[in-house]
Design a protein around this motif. Sequence first.
Motif, PDB file in Angstrom:
ATOM      1  N   LEU A  26       3.619   8.477   2.523  1.00  0.00           N
ATOM      2  CA  LEU A  26       2.300   7.994   3.422  1.00  0.00           C
ATOM      3  C   LEU A  26       1.823   7.123   4.101  1.00  0.00           C
ATOM      4  CD1 LEU A  26       0.604  10.316   5.587  1.00  0.00           C
ATOM      5  CD2 LEU A  26      -0.215  10.494   3.268  1.00  0.00           C
ATOM      6  N   LEU A  27       1.698   6.511   3.132  1.00  0.00           N
ATOM      7  CA  LEU A  27       0.680   5.366   2.904  1.00  0.00           C
ATOM      8  C   LEU A  27       1.624   4.131   3.805  1.00  0.00           C
ATOM      9  CD1 LEU A  27      -1.341   4.845  -0.012  1.00  0.00           C
ATOM     10  CD2 LEU A  27      -2.082   5.904   2.145  1.00  0.00           C
ATOM     11  N   SER A  28       2.801   4.183   3.685  1.00  0.00           N
ATOM     12  CA  SER A  28       3.557   2.715   4.414  1.00  0.00           C
ATOM     13  C   SER A  28       3.656   2.900   5.746  1.00  0.00           C
ATOM     14  CB  SER A  28       5.158   2.740   3.536  1.00  0.00           C
ATOM     15  OG  SER A  28       5.431   2.708   2.208  1.00  0.00           O
ATOM     16  N   GLU A  29       4.132   4.589   6.063  1.00  0.00           N
ATOM     17  CA  GLU A  29       4.364   5.100   7.292  1.00  0.00           C
ATOM     18  C   GLU A  29       2.712   4.822   8.079  1.00  0.00           C
ATOM     19  OE1 GLU A  29       5.124   8.977  10.360  1.00  0.00           O
ATOM     20  OE2 GLU A  29       5.447   8.144   8.332  1.00  0.00           O
ATOM     21  N   VAL A  30       1.767   5.369   7.857  1.00  0.00           N
ATOM     22  CA  VAL A  30       0.189   5.209   8.853  1.00  0.00           C
ATOM     23  C   VAL A  30      -0.283   3.589   8.555  1.00  0.00           C
ATOM     24  CG1 VAL A  30      -2.056   5.331   8.015  1.00  0.00           C
ATOM     25  CG2 VAL A  30      -0.651   7.261   7.748  1.00  0.00           C
ATOM     26  N   TYR A  31      -0.033   2.886   7.308  1.00  0.00           N
ATOM     27  CA  TYR A  31      -0.387   1.306   7.598  1.00  0.00           C
ATOM     28  C   TYR A  31       0.767   1.064   7.935  1.00  0.00           C
ATOM     29  CZ  TYR A  31      -4.982   2.419   5.264  1.00  0.00           C
ATOM     30  OH  TYR A  31      -6.333   3.423   5.029  1.00  0.00           O
ATOM     31  N   ALA A  32       1.892   0.877   8.485  1.00  0.00           N
ATOM     32  CA  ALA A  32       2.621   0.127   8.806  1.00  0.00           C
ATOM     33  C   ALA A  32       3.535  -0.831   8.067  1.00  0.00           C
ATOM     34  CB  ALA A  32       2.381  -0.221  10.425  1.00  0.00           C
ATOM     35  N   CYS A  33       3.422  -1.098   6.654  1.00  0.00           N
ATOM     36  CA  CYS A  33       3.403  -2.204   5.803  1.00  0.00           C
ATOM     37  C   CYS A  33       4.001  -1.076   4.430  1.00  0.00           C
ATOM     38  CB  CYS A  33       2.375  -3.155   5.556  1.00  0.00           C
ATOM     39  SG  CYS A  33       1.165  -2.100   4.712  1.00  0.00           S
TER      40      CYS A  33
ATOM     41  N   VAL B 146      -9.806   7.355   4.668  1.00  0.00           N
ATOM     42  CA  VAL B 146      -9.157   5.846   5.062  1.00  0.00           C
ATOM     43  C   VAL B 146      -8.465   5.668   6.566  1.00  0.00           C
ATOM     44  CG1 VAL B 146      -9.836   5.450   2.640  1.00  0.00           C
ATOM     45  CG2 VAL B 146      -7.302   6.223   2.925  1.00  0.00           C
ATOM     46  N   GLY B 147      -8.115   4.919   6.333  1.00  0.00           N
ATOM     47  CA  GLY B 147      -7.098   4.073   7.474  1.00  0.00           C
ATOM     48  C   GLY B 147      -6.970   3.307   8.293  1.00  0.00           C
ATOM     49  N   PRO B 148      -5.698   2.603   8.864  1.00  0.00           N
ATOM     50  CA  PRO B 148      -6.273   1.433   9.942  1.00  0.00           C
ATOM     51  C   PRO B 148      -6.890   1.463  10.356  1.00  0.00           C
ATOM     52  CG  PRO B 148      -4.244   2.543  10.062  1.00  0.00           C
ATOM     53  CD  PRO B 148      -4.920   3.293   9.522  1.00  0.00           C
ATOM     54  N   ASN B 149      -7.263   0.162  11.276  1.00  0.00           N
ATOM     55  CA  ASN B 149      -8.554  -0.343  11.978  1.00  0.00           C
ATOM     56  C   ASN B 149      -7.920  -0.046  13.359  1.00  0.00           C
ATOM     57  OD1 ASN B 149      -7.949  -3.815  11.368  1.00  0.00           O
ATOM     58  ND2 ASN B 149      -9.151  -2.283  10.439  1.00  0.00           N
TER      59      ASN B 149
ATOM     60  N   VAL C   9      -9.503  12.125   3.025  1.00  0.00           N
ATOM     61  CA  VAL C   9      -8.464  12.094   4.203  1.00  0.00           C
ATOM     62  C   VAL C   9      -8.449  10.917   5.131  1.00  0.00           C
ATOM     63  CG1 VAL C   9      -9.537  12.775   6.670  1.00  0.00           C
ATOM     64  CG2 VAL C   9     -10.211  13.407   4.773  1.00  0.00           C
ATOM     65  N   VAL C  10      -7.281  11.043   5.192  1.00  0.00           N
ATOM     66  CA  VAL C  10      -6.016   9.861   5.590  1.00  0.00           C
ATOM     67  C   VAL C  10      -6.295   9.943   7.589  1.00  0.00           C
ATOM     68  CG1 VAL C  10      -4.132   8.524   5.800  1.00  0.00           C
ATOM     69  CG2 VAL C  10      -5.119   9.316   3.823  1.00  0.00           C
ATOM     70  N   MET C  11      -6.883   8.723   8.098  1.00  0.00           N
ATOM     71  CA  MET C  11      -6.988   9.088   9.381  1.00  0.00           C
ATOM     72  C   MET C  11      -5.992   8.169  10.251  1.00  0.00           C
ATOM     73  SD  MET C  11      -9.964  10.959  10.351  1.00  0.00           S
ATOM     74  CE  MET C  11      -9.572  10.383  12.229  1.00  0.00           C
ATOM     75  N   ARG C  12      -5.036   8.490  11.566  1.00  0.00           N
ATOM     76  CA  ARG C  12      -4.737   7.821  12.188  1.00  0.00           C
ATOM     77  C   ARG C  12      -4.255   8.260  13.520  1.00  0.00           C
ATOM     78  NH1 ARG C  12       1.474   7.950  10.223  1.00  0.00           N
ATOM     79  NH2 ARG C  12       1.700  10.912  11.077  1.00  0.00           N
ATOM     80  N   GLU C  13      -4.489   7.073  14.260  1.00  0.00           N
ATOM     81  CA  GLU C  13      -4.096   7.418  15.954  1.00  0.00           C
ATOM     82  C   GLU C  13      -5.646   8.401  16.356  1.00  0.00           C
ATOM     83  OE1 GLU C  13      -0.576   7.624  17.198  1.00  0.00           O
ATOM     84  OE2 GLU C  13      -0.357   5.706  16.510  1.00  0.00           O
ATOM     85  N   GLY C  14      -6.487   8.923  15.772  1.00  0.00           N
ATOM     86  CA  GLY C  14      -7.359   9.843  15.865  1.00  0.00           C
ATOM     87  C   GLY C  14      -7.079  11.279  15.159  1.00  0.00           C
TER      88      GLY C  14
END
Length: 268
Positions: A223-230, A35-38, A202-207
């Motif tokens: 963690l999720l609030s930081e990763v998804y920026a909301c 998972v992770g943002p676009n 597995v949470v992905m962020r910026e590769g």
Amino acid sequence: MGMIDAAGITWRAGRATLLDDVCVEAGEGELVAIVGPNGAGKSSLLAVLAGDVRPDRGSVTIAGAALRGLRPAALARLRAVLPQKVTLAFPFTVAQVVEMGQYGRPYDERTQREVMDATEVAHLAHRAFPTLSGGEQARVSLARVLAQGAPVLLLDEPTAPLDLRHQEQVMGLVRQRARLGDTVVVVLHDLNLAAAYADRIVVMREGRVAADGAPGDVLDAGLLSEVYACPIEVRDNLVLPVRHCDFFPEVRLPLGGPSRTSSSAPAG
């Protein structure tokens, strides 16, 4: 070492680093959700795991065999891949598309029937694939992947075009395959589906991998609030966005058509 194991994967495209020293693995009988943002690198990672692209650095093994040393026929026996979107240039029927999953080995009618029944596409057998809705095409494509009979399933957003019922059906099917001993790696945007069905997330962020662990450990509000920026809340493994109408900055959108001003509004 898992059934599929990626170590130190780095992949660059021009000046962009799509994956940066990524390490992931998935064992027999395990369902791993990515998972992770676009733009986080989820589909890029799946493409590397599938052997569709070769990274600049790092290695991938399937069942202990180096991915780079496997010929296409041997690779097809080990892993089946469902991309985000499947396009066909010719009007193959649904039955023909599903049968493609058995290419390279003796055709088995029972397998064909079982996977079409399981994905609820048997009634579409004689329809041309391009005439189907997006959700129907997705289920037919999954049936083809299941018919391949590979012990590793790599699925890229299999639930994205589906309605609620079929989302649950598809995740139930791949959960069942994991229980039977297959290895399933699935890219998801729906964090609640990941929480309900995955053994590990597995949470992905910026590769990069931002977190890797059991749903109860990884689905952390901070963690999720930081990763998804909301802002995100997590209650009993249920992931909920905090819906503040004033969270995002106000954006003036063009209304289109004639200019609308208070002077042009009709008198009340």
